[in-house]
Write a protein that holds these residues in place. Structure first.
Motif, PDB file in Angstrom:
ATOM      1  N   SER A 109       0.825  -1.203   0.000  1.00  0.00           N
ATOM      2  CA  SER A 109       0.000   0.000   0.000  1.00  0.00           C
ATOM      3  C   SER A 109       0.859   1.253   0.000  1.00  0.00           C
ATOM      4  O   SER A 109       0.568   2.217  -0.710  1.00  0.00           O
ATOM      5  CB  SER A 109      -0.926  -0.004   1.214  1.00  0.00           C
ATOM      6  OG  SER A 109      -1.632   1.194   1.308  1.00  0.00           O
ATOM      7  N   ASP A 128      -1.406   3.886  -2.297  1.00  0.00           N
ATOM      8  CA  ASP A 128      -2.844   3.650  -2.305  1.00  0.00           C
ATOM      9  C   ASP A 128      -3.262   3.252  -0.904  1.00  0.00           C
ATOM     10  O   ASP A 128      -2.586   2.476  -0.234  1.00  0.00           O
ATOM     11  CB  ASP A 128      -3.178   2.536  -3.294  1.00  0.00           C
ATOM     12  CG  ASP A 128      -4.659   2.418  -3.563  1.00  0.00           C
ATOM     13  OD1 ASP A 128      -5.403   3.341  -3.188  1.00  0.00           O
ATOM     14  OD2 ASP A 128      -5.063   1.413  -4.167  1.00  0.00           O
ATOM     15  N   GLY A 185      -4.932  -0.897   0.636  1.00  0.00           N
ATOM     16  CA  GLY A 185      -4.236  -1.958   1.366  1.00  0.00           C
ATOM     17  C   GLY A 185      -4.237  -1.726   2.862  1.00  0.00           C
ATOM     18  O   GLY A 185      -4.359  -2.666   3.650  1.00  0.00           O
ATOM     19  N   GLN A 186      -4.119  -0.487   3.283  1.00  0.00           N
ATOM     20  CA  GLN A 186      -4.137  -0.177   4.712  1.00  0.00           C
ATOM     21  C   GLN A 186      -5.534  -0.377   5.298  1.00  0.00           C
ATOM     22  O   GLN A 186      -5.674  -0.865   6.423  1.00  0.00           O
ATOM     23  CB  GLN A 186      -3.650   1.243   4.929  1.00  0.00           C
ATOM     24  CG  GLN A 186      -2.203   1.423   4.531  1.00  0.00           C
ATOM     25  CD  GLN A 186      -1.752   2.864   4.591  1.00  0.00           C
ATOM     26  OE1 GLN A 186      -2.411   3.703   5.169  1.00  0.00           O
ATOM     27  NE2 GLN A 186      -0.612   3.146   3.983  1.00  0.00           N
TER      28      GLN A 186
END
Length: 103
Positions: A53, A58, A61-62
Motif C-alpha cells: 500500500s 494507495d 491496502g491499509q
C-alpha cells in the motif's frame, strides 16, 4: 538501480509467515500456540498489505489490513472464550481430548 520495495522489506513478512506456519506444523499438542501461530500468519499478511500500500501510494491496502486485524481480534477472542469454557467442563485443553468431540 531502484528496485522499489527492497528484498529485505519483503523478506520480513515471509519470515514471520513461515514462523507461524512452522508453529502450526511442529506443535500439535498445545492449542494456544496454534492460535498464536495463526495470529502470526495474519500479522505477516497485514504487514505485506501495508508494504504494498505504501509502495503503490494507495490507501486500500491499509484499510484492508484494518479489516483483517478486526477479524483476527474477533477470532482470537472467540477462540479463547471457547477454550475457557472447554477447560471448565473437561479440566484440560489438550488437542487429543478435543479431537474426541463429535457433532
Amino acid at each position: 538501480m531502484v528496485w522499489g520495495i527492497s528484498v529485505f522489506k519483503l523478506s520480513i513478512p515471509f519470515i514471520i509467515f513461515f514462523i507461524g506456519l512452522s508453529g502450526i506444523f511442529l506443535n500439535r499438542r498445545n492449542i494456544i500456540i496454534l492460535l498464536m501461530s495463526v495470529e502470526l500468519m495474519l500479522l505477516s499478511i497485514n504487514f505485506g498489505f501495508i508494504l504494498f500500500s505504501v509502495y503503490l501510494d494507495d490507501i486500500v491496502g491499509q484499510i484492508f489490513s484494518l479489516l483483517v486485524l478486526t477479524v483476527a481480534a474477533a477470532e482470537s477472542a472467540i477462540g479463547l472464550a471457547i477454550l475457557v469454557i472447554y477447560y471448565r467442563v473437561r479440566k484440560t485443553i489438550s488437542i487429543e481430548s478435543i479431537r474426541l468431540m463429535k457433532g
